[in-house]
Scaffold this active site. Structure first.
Site, PDB file in Angstrom:
ATOM      1  N   CYS A   2      15.989 -15.999 -17.060  1.00  0.00           N
ATOM      2  CA  CYS A   2      15.222 -17.187 -17.413  1.00  0.00           C
ATOM      3  C   CYS A   2      16.031 -17.933 -18.463  1.00  0.00           C
ATOM      4  CB  CYS A   2      13.875 -16.798 -17.999  1.00  0.00           C
ATOM      5  SG  CYS A   2      12.934 -15.704 -16.925  1.00  0.00           S
ATOM      6  N   ARG A  27      19.633 -20.708 -14.420  1.00  0.00           N
ATOM      7  CA  ARG A  27      19.218 -19.340 -14.715  1.00  0.00           C
ATOM      8  C   ARG A  27      17.964 -18.941 -13.949  1.00  0.00           C
ATOM      9  NH1 ARG A  27      21.928 -17.867 -19.520  1.00  0.00           N
ATOM     10  NH2 ARG A  27      20.593 -16.069 -19.767  1.00  0.00           N
ATOM     11  N   TRP A  74      12.828 -17.176 -13.884  1.00  0.00           N
ATOM     12  CA  TRP A  74      13.193 -16.403 -12.695  1.00  0.00           C
ATOM     13  C   TRP A  74      12.277 -15.186 -12.736  1.00  0.00           C
ATOM     14  CZ3 TRP A  74      15.258 -11.493 -11.659  1.00  0.00           C
ATOM     15  CH2 TRP A  74      15.743 -11.309 -10.370  1.00  0.00           C
ATOM     16  N   ASN A  98      13.058 -14.332 -22.119  1.00  0.00           N
ATOM     17  CA  ASN A  98      13.997 -14.044 -21.034  1.00  0.00           C
ATOM     18  C   ASN A  98      14.291 -12.558 -21.098  1.00  0.00           C
ATOM     19  OD1 ASN A  98      16.177 -13.922 -19.237  1.00  0.00           O
ATOM     20  ND2 ASN A  98      17.642 -14.574 -20.798  1.00  0.00           N
ATOM     21  N   GLY A  99      14.110 -11.848 -19.986  1.00  0.00           N
ATOM     22  CA  GLY A  99      14.413 -10.417 -19.963  1.00  0.00           C
ATOM     23  C   GLY A  99      13.250  -9.618 -19.416  1.00  0.00           C
ATOM     24  N   GLU A 479      32.648 -11.375   1.438  1.00  0.00           N
ATOM     25  CA  GLU A 479      32.326 -12.607   0.710  1.00  0.00           C
ATOM     26  C   GLU A 479      31.762 -13.677   1.656  1.00  0.00           C
ATOM     27  OE1 GLU A 479      31.804 -13.667  -2.111  1.00  0.00           O
ATOM     28  OE2 GLU A 479      32.268 -15.798  -2.177  1.00  0.00           O
ATOM     29  N   LYS A 483      28.107 -15.239   1.167  1.00  0.00           N
ATOM     30  CA  LYS A 483      27.914 -16.682   1.019  1.00  0.00           C
ATOM     31  C   LYS A 483      26.912 -17.180   2.050  1.00  0.00           C
ATOM     32  CE  LYS A 483      29.271 -17.381  -1.910  1.00  0.00           C
ATOM     33  NZ  LYS A 483      29.960 -16.924  -3.085  1.00  0.00           N
ATOM     34  N   GLU A 486      23.270 -15.928   1.321  1.00  0.00           N
ATOM     35  CA  GLU A 486      22.578 -16.417   0.124  1.00  0.00           C
ATOM     36  C   GLU A 486      22.169 -17.871   0.225  1.00  0.00           C
ATOM     37  OE1 GLU A 486      24.498 -16.231  -3.745  1.00  0.00           O
ATOM     38  OE2 GLU A 486      26.439 -16.654  -2.877  1.00  0.00           O
ATOM     39  N   HIS A 502      32.630   2.469  14.341  1.00  0.00           N
ATOM     40  CA  HIS A 502      31.878   3.565  13.721  1.00  0.00           C
ATOM     41  C   HIS A 502      30.408   3.206  13.513  1.00  0.00           C
ATOM     42  CE1 HIS A 502      35.562   5.796  13.179  1.00  0.00           C
ATOM     43  NE2 HIS A 502      36.117   4.716  12.677  1.00  0.00           N
ATOM     44  N   LYS A 602      21.654 -18.144 -11.101  1.00  0.00           N
ATOM     45  CA  LYS A 602      23.106 -18.162 -11.297  1.00  0.00           C
ATOM     46  C   LYS A 602      23.557 -17.056 -12.237  1.00  0.00           C
ATOM     47  CE  LYS A 602      27.136 -20.300 -10.956  1.00  0.00           C
ATOM     48  NZ  LYS A 602      27.821 -19.989  -9.697  1.00  0.00           N
TER      49      LYS A 602
HETATM   50  O1  M6R Z   1      28.284 -14.543 -13.476  1.00  0.00           O
HETATM   51  P1  M6R Z   1      28.802 -13.403 -12.653  1.00  0.00           P
HETATM   52  O2  M6R Z   1      30.123 -13.718 -12.032  1.00  0.00           O
HETATM   53  O3  M6R Z   1      28.832 -12.114 -13.391  1.00  0.00           O
HETATM   54  O4  M6R Z   1      27.767 -13.262 -11.467  1.00  0.00           O
HETATM   55  C1  M6R Z   1      27.893 -12.236 -10.527  1.00  0.00           C
HETATM   56  C2  M6R Z   1      27.029 -12.471  -9.333  1.00  0.00           C
HETATM   57  O5  M6R Z   1      25.683 -12.592  -9.718  1.00  0.00           O
HETATM   58  C3  M6R Z   1      27.443 -13.736  -8.552  1.00  0.00           C
HETATM   59  O6  M6R Z   1      28.764 -13.686  -8.150  1.00  0.00           O
HETATM   60  C4  M6R Z   1      26.547 -13.906  -7.301  1.00  0.00           C
HETATM   61  O7  M6R Z   1      26.802 -12.892  -6.390  1.00  0.00           O
HETATM   62  C5  M6R Z   1      26.766 -15.285  -6.679  1.00  0.00           C
HETATM   63  N1  M6R Z   1      25.504 -15.873  -6.360  1.00  0.00           N
HETATM   64  C6  M6R Z   1      27.554 -15.243  -5.428  1.00  0.00           C
HETATM   65  O8  M6R Z   1      27.733 -16.483  -4.849  1.00  0.00           O
END
Ligand code: M6R
Length: 607
Positions: A2, A27, A74, A98-99, A479, A483, A486, A502, A602
């Site tokens: 948050c 956040r 969040w 936050n937390g 990756e 991507k 998400e 496998h 984020k």
């Molecule tokens: O801020 P960070 O790089 O530590 O964040 C790590 C992950 O939360 C971040 O890479 C997340 O997987 C992204 N949404 C991927 O696009």
């Protein structure tokens, strides 16, 4: 996860708080709220969903007051609705958090027994009632906050405000970051310096266990035992980046297109192009002396680290142990005297990565961190940092931070290779020149956008996608899948192409698109065999390769995306682009919220 803000100001603060919250919306964006005190009364506006809903609410029902706190959420405890939105009140106490309060259930039971009624399902409301209960026992506001803080277990950043005191906000930090901003006759609290950047660059960061009494004309910081502590006031380099998409539809699209420039800047920081050497810099460990590198990170940053493992082991013959940080922190990995640790994080605040760092700190290993935010907690707690020069990344899906992390890792691998005597000066010169060409090839890869957009229209019709790759293309397959899922919400899995037989081969049928990343490298033929296995079962192959690979693949594909022919060391950096664009355009066709996809945030500052 948050974002929190507090302002003890001179003018009405509600619009300023909203402005700061806009910078924190990365956040979390499940709900938002603001509370102020005006004419001796606590007022509050809250709204489910994005900040824009709160702004509309405030337009209809403005809030007066020169002191206030705000929050963008969040959700952890309790669904994202208005009732669970912060700030939470208990009699004269208003609070944003936050937390996660880990002992909230036990505290809640005790508070209910004492007659406190809960309006929300959140853990935060417990803190508001705890402070209230301490006030009811006769403590003053500062002492009541301190007494409540001592009862909390878990991770928190808090801002607490009291009806009856229009000159004080109490901030507390245990885990998630909290910065105090110094203004002219005004003071601020925020989850990061960027949130406060329109108001001030003079920042004091609270440390874990700190709590602070913030008034218009003073700042006092204490440790959890109530002893005064001094924390340095510093000039933040945080930019007031807010927030311009230029001519792009989304930040993600803009950030994809920024990559030639930011990768170039990042490489220039680590490589001396004129002399053909990777700069020695101030690495906190001696690559020649260590015998193992432990790497931990989350999400996309972890996948950058996984590519890095191939590079360090191949070029520098340096063994790398890599984990997702949420596993690393608990698996009690033994670190030898000659181990070093490297953490990778765009935000520099990811809770699991930070906890892994602290584990290595206790184990006595020298610690380096690849971070995009130089003032972040991970940066501050490392022995040395390797900055990525990506600039602020706003899209929740990481793009330019990823390729910049790869640029740093490749540069460090070359440096390690030279320091460990595994490459000579001539080879180092070649590798540095090859790396210097990455921005040019990224630019060329961007020109594939129209073809990829066309393909994305088809991809947006499917329910599942498989990504395959070998060697450094295996992390890229992971990756690409991350991507896609998400931002488009299409189920996607990445596999090492050799693993196909496998298990995942059972999924292949005529409905299943299989995206294969296979430039013409030393193991290209092996991947072609895997493609044959897919084709034999009716799978639709989308091949991402270079011109030689396209000419020699001998497999029917639904589409072939031909990426420039590039040297091996920059292949993952360049091949990341089609992965990003494919996910981006698919999400656009799906009509999802590309920059703020559902359920995500984020910066993940909880476990
Ligand atoms: O801020 P960070 O790089 O530590 O964040 C790590 C992950 O939360 C971040 O890479 C997340 O997987 C992204 N949404 C991927 O696009």
């Amino acid at each position: 996860m948050c974002g929190i803000v507090g302002i003890v100001g001179q003018a009405p603060v509600a619009p300023l708080i909203v402005d700061a919250l806009k910078r924190l919306e990365y956040r979390g964006y499940d709900s938002a709220g603001v509370a102020t005190i005006a004419a001796g009364k606590l007022g509050r506006r809250r709204a489910e969903g994005k900040l824009i809903n709160l702004e509309r609410r405030l337009q209809d029902e403005p809030l007066d007051g020169t002191i206030g706190i705000g929050h963008t959420r969040w959700a952890t405890h309790g669904v994202p609705n208005e009732t669970n939105a912060h700030p939470h009140f208990s009699k004269d106490v208003a609070i944003v958090h936050n937390g996660i309060i880990e002992n909230f259930a036990e505290l809640r039971t005790g508070l209910i027994a004492d007659g406190y009624e809960f309006a929300s399902q959140t853990d935060t409301e417990v803190v508001a009632h705890l402070v209230s209960r301490e006030l009811a026992k006769g403590l003053g506001p500062v002492e009541a906050a301190h007494a409540a803080l001592r009862q909390l277990e878990g991770a928190f950043a808090l801002a607490i405000m009291y009806r009856g005191d229009e000159d004080m906000i109490i901030g507390a930090r245990n885990g998630p970051p909290l910065a105090v901003g110094h203004g002219e006759g005004e003071m601020y609290l925020g989850s990061d310096a960027i949130a406060l950047s329109p108001f001030t660059n003079a920042i004091t960061y609270l440390e874990d266990g700190d709590w602070a009494v913030v008034r218009r004309g003073s700042l006092e910081i204490f440790d959890i035992d109530g002893n005064r502590v001094e924390r340095r006031r510093q000039q933040s380099v945080g930019t007031s980046y807010l927030v311009d998409k230029g001519n792009y539809r989304h930040f993600m699209e803009k950030e994809i297109h920024e990559q030639p420039e930011v990768v170039s800047q990042t490489l220039a920081h680590y490589l001396d192009f004129a002399n053909g050497v990777a700069r020695r810099g101030d690495t906190p460990f001696d690559f020649a002396k260590i015998d193992r590198l432990a790497v931990a990170a989350c999400g996309t940053a972890y996948l950058a680290g996984l590519v890095g493992k191939y590079w360090f082991e191949r070029y520098a013959r340096l063994p790398v142990d890599i984990d997702v940080a949420s596993e690393f922190r608990y698996r009690e990995m033994p670190l030898t005297r000659d181990s070093a640790a490297l953490f990778i994080s765009q935000s520099g605040e990811t809770a699991d990565t930070l906890a892994s760092l602290r584990y290595c700190r206790q184990a006595g290993a020298p610690i380096g961190a690849i971070v995009n935010v130089r003032e972040s907690t991970i940066a501050r707690e490392s022995d040395g940092i390797f900055p990525t020069l990506a600039g602020p990344e706003i899209g929740v899906a990481s793009t330019k931070a990823f390729t910049c992390q790869l640029a740093v890792l490749a540069s460090l691998a070359v440096r390690a290779a030279a320091e460990r005597g595994h490459i000579d000066a001539a080879r180092e010169r070649v590798l540095v020149r090859e790396l210097s060409e990455a921005p040019k090839y990224i630019n060329q890869a961007l020109k594939l956008a129209p073809q990829i957009e066309k393909l994305a229209r088809e991809l947006s019709q499917v329910k599942h996608v498989l990504y395959l790759g070998r060697d450094t293309n295996y992390p890229l397959a992971l990756e690409g899948a991350l991507k896609l899922k998400e931002i488009s919400y299409i189920h996607a899995e990445g596999y090492a192409a050799g693993e196909l037989k496998h298990g995942p081969i059972a999924l292949i049928d005529e409905q299943m698109p299989v995206i294969v990343i296979a430039p013409h490298d030393r193991i290209f033929e092996k991947t072609v065999s895997n493609m044959q296995e897919v084709a034999a079962r009716g799978g639709k192959i989308i091949l991402i390769t270079d011109a030689r690979g396209a000419a020699q693949s001998s497999v029917d594909t639904l589409d072939t995306i031909v990426v420039p022919d590039v040297p091996e060391i920059i292949s993952p950096i360049v091949h990341a682009l089609p992965m990003q664009m494919l996910a981006y355009y698919t999400a656009v066709f799906m009509g999802t919220d590309v920059d703020q996809p559902r359920n995500l945030a984020k910066s993940v500052t909880v476990e």
